[in-house]
Design an enzyme around this catalytic site. Structure first.
Site, PDB file in Angstrom:
ATOM      1  N   SER A   1      25.185  18.631  70.895  1.00 48.68           N
ATOM      2  CA  SER A   1      23.957  18.297  70.162  1.00 48.68           C
ATOM      3  C   SER A   1      23.691  19.319  69.064  1.00 48.68           C
ATOM      4  CB  SER A   1      22.736  18.130  71.062  1.00 48.68           C
ATOM      5  OG  SER A   1      21.677  17.575  70.296  1.00 48.68           O
TER       6      SER A   1
ATOM      7  N   HIS B   1      14.123  28.880  63.428  1.00 45.46           N
ATOM      8  CA  HIS B   1      13.215  29.030  62.289  1.00 45.46           C
ATOM      9  C   HIS B   1      12.509  30.368  62.440  1.00 45.46           C
ATOM     10  CE1 HIS B   1      13.385  24.660  61.314  1.00 45.46           C
ATOM     11  NE2 HIS B   1      13.626  24.599  62.608  1.00 45.46           N
TER      12      HIS B   1
ATOM     13  N   CYS C   1      23.682  18.122  75.817  1.00 49.21           N
ATOM     14  CA  CYS C   1      23.885  17.100  76.845  1.00 49.21           C
ATOM     15  C   CYS C   1      24.720  17.656  78.000  1.00 49.21           C
ATOM     16  CB  CYS C   1      24.540  15.858  76.248  1.00 49.21           C
ATOM     17  SG  CYS C   1      26.148  16.174  75.527  1.00 49.21           S
TER      18      CYS C   1
END
Length: 109
Positions: free
Chosen positions: A60, A65, A78
């Site tokens: 994934s 940030h 996953c």
């Protein structure tokens, strides 16, 4: 049936430089230490209020940030991964004392 774990980590007392190099280092370390599979190098962009970085993994993604002295990271996979090691890795790179961690089991009904 679960799609995977989405781990959200927020820390607002970082003492390390929250620059492009730090974000890239954190992304690379997370992929390596969690034994995930990067499908491309991390993408890093400096913005007016911080830095954003993402690495796509075959399982994934991982994104980070920064804003001010804060780091907001998410690891979604996953495949099972060591969630404590993910937090320890971020703590090592960004040098924070406290963080909030949310664990979301995606696809669980």
């Amino acid at each position: 049936m679960s799609l995977g774990v989405h781990l959200l980590i927020d820390a607002d007392d970082c003492t390390a430089a929250l620059d492009e190099a730090g974000v890239e280092r954190a992304l690379v370390c997370l992929v390596e230490r969690l034994a995930l599979t990067a499908v491309a190098p991390p993408q890093i962009r400096a913005q007016a209020d911080g830095v954003v970085g993402i690495v796509l993994i075959s399982e994934s993604h991982i994104s980070i940030h920064t804003r001010g002295r804060a780091v907001h990271a998410d690891v979604f996979s996953c495949r099972a991964f060591d969630e404590d090691l993910a937090v320890r890795t971020l703590r090592e790179v960004f040098r924070f004392e406290r963080c909030a961690v949310q664990r979301v089991e995606r696809g669980a009904s």
